[in-house]
Design an enzyme around this catalytic site. Sequence first.
Site, PDB file in Angstrom:
ATOM      1  N   LYS A  90       0.856  -1.195   0.000  1.00  0.00           N
ATOM      2  CA  LYS A  90       0.000   0.000   0.000  1.00  0.00           C
ATOM      3  C   LYS A  90       0.880   1.228   0.000  1.00  0.00           C
ATOM      4  O   LYS A  90       1.817   1.317   0.792  1.00  0.00           O
ATOM      5  CB  LYS A  90      -0.880   0.003   1.268  1.00  0.00           C
ATOM      6  CG  LYS A  90      -1.782   1.219   1.368  1.00  0.00           C
ATOM      7  CD  LYS A  90      -3.041   1.034   0.572  1.00  0.00           C
ATOM      8  CE  LYS A  90      -3.784   2.338   0.330  1.00  0.00           C
ATOM      9  NZ  LYS A  90      -3.354   3.045  -0.917  1.00  0.00           N
ATOM     10  N   LYS A 126       5.354   1.771  -3.151  1.00  0.00           N
ATOM     11  CA  LYS A 126       5.310   3.122  -3.717  1.00  0.00           C
ATOM     12  C   LYS A 126       5.568   3.008  -5.202  1.00  0.00           C
ATOM     13  O   LYS A 126       6.201   2.044  -5.656  1.00  0.00           O
ATOM     14  CB  LYS A 126       6.420   3.981  -3.097  1.00  0.00           C
ATOM     15  CG  LYS A 126       6.149   5.452  -3.172  1.00  0.00           C
ATOM     16  CD  LYS A 126       5.327   5.911  -1.993  1.00  0.00           C
ATOM     17  CE  LYS A 126       4.863   7.329  -2.123  1.00  0.00           C
ATOM     18  NZ  LYS A 126       4.293   7.813  -0.862  1.00  0.00           N
ATOM     19  N   GLY A 165      -2.621   8.341  -4.278  1.00  0.00           N
ATOM     20  CA  GLY A 165      -1.944   9.535  -4.759  1.00  0.00           C
ATOM     21  C   GLY A 165      -0.695   9.873  -3.968  1.00  0.00           C
ATOM     22  O   GLY A 165      -0.419   9.304  -2.910  1.00  0.00           O
ATOM     23  N   ASP A 166       0.072  10.784  -4.505  1.00  0.00           N
ATOM     24  CA  ASP A 166       1.216  11.415  -3.832  1.00  0.00           C
ATOM     25  C   ASP A 166       1.468  12.694  -4.645  1.00  0.00           C
ATOM     26  O   ASP A 166       0.541  13.158  -5.327  1.00  0.00           O
ATOM     27  CB  ASP A 166       2.432  10.467  -3.838  1.00  0.00           C
ATOM     28  CG  ASP A 166       3.521  10.883  -2.850  1.00  0.00           C
ATOM     29  OD1 ASP A 166       3.395  10.562  -1.659  1.00  0.00           O
ATOM     30  OD2 ASP A 166       4.497  11.551  -3.260  1.00  0.00           O
ATOM     31  N   THR A 209      -4.248  13.695   5.299  1.00  0.00           N
ATOM     32  CA  THR A 209      -2.820  13.830   5.612  1.00  0.00           C
ATOM     33  C   THR A 209      -2.566  15.131   6.368  1.00  0.00           C
ATOM     34  O   THR A 209      -1.894  15.152   7.406  1.00  0.00           O
ATOM     35  CB  THR A 209      -1.967  13.771   4.322  1.00  0.00           C
ATOM     36  OG1 THR A 209      -2.402  12.668   3.534  1.00  0.00           O
ATOM     37  CG2 THR A 209      -0.497  13.607   4.638  1.00  0.00           C
ATOM     38  N   ASN A 240      -2.185  19.378  -1.641  1.00  0.00           N
ATOM     39  CA  ASN A 240      -3.196  18.774  -0.788  1.00  0.00           C
ATOM     40  C   ASN A 240      -2.829  18.773   0.706  1.00  0.00           C
ATOM     41  O   ASN A 240      -3.617  19.185   1.557  1.00  0.00           O
ATOM     42  CB  ASN A 240      -3.442  17.349  -1.323  1.00  0.00           C
ATOM     43  CG  ASN A 240      -4.172  16.476  -0.363  1.00  0.00           C
ATOM     44  OD1 ASN A 240      -3.562  15.806   0.450  1.00  0.00           O
ATOM     45  ND2 ASN A 240      -5.483  16.499  -0.440  1.00  0.00           N
ATOM     46  N   SER A 379      -6.731   5.988   3.837  1.00  0.00           N
ATOM     47  CA  SER A 379      -6.815   5.065   2.697  1.00  0.00           C
ATOM     48  C   SER A 379      -7.213   3.678   3.193  1.00  0.00           C
ATOM     49  O   SER A 379      -8.008   2.979   2.559  1.00  0.00           O
ATOM     50  CB  SER A 379      -5.464   4.956   1.987  1.00  0.00           C
ATOM     51  OG  SER A 379      -5.268   6.036   1.116  1.00  0.00           O
TER      52      SER A 379
HETATM   53  N1  GLU Z   1       1.231   9.120  -0.584  1.00  0.00           N
HETATM   54  C1  GLU Z   1       0.674   9.108   0.748  1.00  0.00           C
HETATM   55  C2  GLU Z   1       1.764   8.762   1.727  1.00  0.00           C
HETATM   56  O1  GLU Z   1       2.898   9.159   1.538  1.00  0.00           O
HETATM   57  C3  GLU Z   1      -0.578   8.255   0.853  1.00  0.00           C
HETATM   58  C4  GLU Z   1      -0.440   6.836   0.433  1.00  0.00           C
HETATM   59  C5  GLU Z   1      -1.748   6.041   0.408  1.00  0.00           C
HETATM   60  O2  GLU Z   1      -2.788   6.572   0.756  1.00  0.00           O
HETATM   61  O3  GLU Z   1      -1.661   4.863   0.038  1.00  0.00           O
HETATM   62  O4  GLU Z   1       1.571   8.156   2.745  1.00  0.00           O
END
Ligand code: GLU
Length: 447
Positions: A90, A126, A165-166, A209, A240, A379
């Site tokens: 994830k 990732k 997302g990121d 976040t 965001n 998430s």
């Molecule tokens: N990109 C976000 C993080 O760095 C969220 C990752 C997700 O929701 O899977 O944690």
Amino acid sequence: MKSKIKKFMDLVRQRNQFEPEFLQAVEEVAETVIPYIVNKEIYYGKNILLRMVEPERVIMFRVPWINDVGEIVVNRGFRIEMNSAIGPYKGGLRFHPTVNLSILKFLAFEQVFKNALTTLPMGGGKGGSDFDPKAKSDGEIMRFCQSFMGELFRHIGPNTDIPAGDIGVGGREIGYLFGMYKKLRNEFTGVLTGKGMSWGGSLIRPEATGYGTVYFAQSMLETRNDSLKGKIVTVSGSGNVAQYACEKATQLEAKVVTLSDSGGYIYDEEGIDASKLAFVMDLKNNKRARISEYIDKYPKAKYVEGKKPWGIKCDVAMPCATQNEVNKVDAKKLLANGCFLISEGANMPSDPGAVHAFQAAKILYAPGKASNAGGVATSGLEMSQNSLRIVWTREEVDERLQDIMSNIHENCIKYGKQDDGYVDYVTGANIAGFVKVADAMLAQGVV
Ligand code: GLU
């Protein structure tokens, strides 16, 4: 101890010579986890940390797409499936020209610990691409996302690997990625998180976040019988995470005075209140314009080009932009100006020099893997709702998010409290995350 850490790092360095960000993330964990495991018999001879720094799988692929003038463009796509000991992989997808194997491996490695801290059953991964979404048309974004998913779909699934997302990947991109996945698989599943509300998304996921970063700051302040009320807060970034950190901090009566993007930062001494933030959200999310336009609308504010906001006097700083955006010199400036709390909304925004300066000054310092875990935690809540085929209310999700953040805070104290009472949240987060993943790996044998 030092020689044990050095020996371990020499081995990791040898194998990953050209991956500075990954080595940085591993070293920070090694420095805190190796001293913890040396005296624990259950870890003897198991080489758990060495197994954890090796991704279970790395997928690298070609992403060809056609731009608006009919040229064929080729980008590189990645998915790092880092660790699945406690759940399916994830973690987010990042679309940014700086994306490479080192950046994504550091992010995937951090994600393993972060996800473990949430207490939800999620492994770490990732992915992303060196695609630059800046100045691309909507059609170009869609065609790129479709090509990217044209390969990624065969590696992911709701019980295997669930991207989100990121940086550079928000609701619009998740929509295009989801549409393509559904078409190729002929399945409507919760394979991605951060989905739109009418097609499987969760309330509060967009806010999570940033809100979580502020909730974590609140928990840290409570240990000193203090609160955010009246505090001056500097925030970097304007995406965001920064937007919702600003919103929640303002709701809790702090005054947020800065935001930034890759061009520079804005300083609004009077505070970025709800209506000013609404302007920023429209600017960034709809117009996709630069933060410098803020001063056209609010001329009393200042725009400082090419700089970061760390020279501005504040009580609290929330770096919400990107990795290594705070260095040792920035850290010294923050400390000299009286900043006594850092809650990281970005992943690894402080470089090792900055981290060591914060620790030496014994301020309240929360590393991203603890303080920004609210995004991935929510998430996880989106995945639960998808499995149950129900939708929780805003209040329900927010309450769970607050519980998770305060739980992470407790866990950091459990493993990070030093003999003099100082809480080293870096040590706490690393050990708490490690213990959970390591114990699952021990139980599952050498696989
Ligand atoms: N990109 C976000 C993080 O760095 C969220 C990752 C997700 O929701 O899977 O944690």
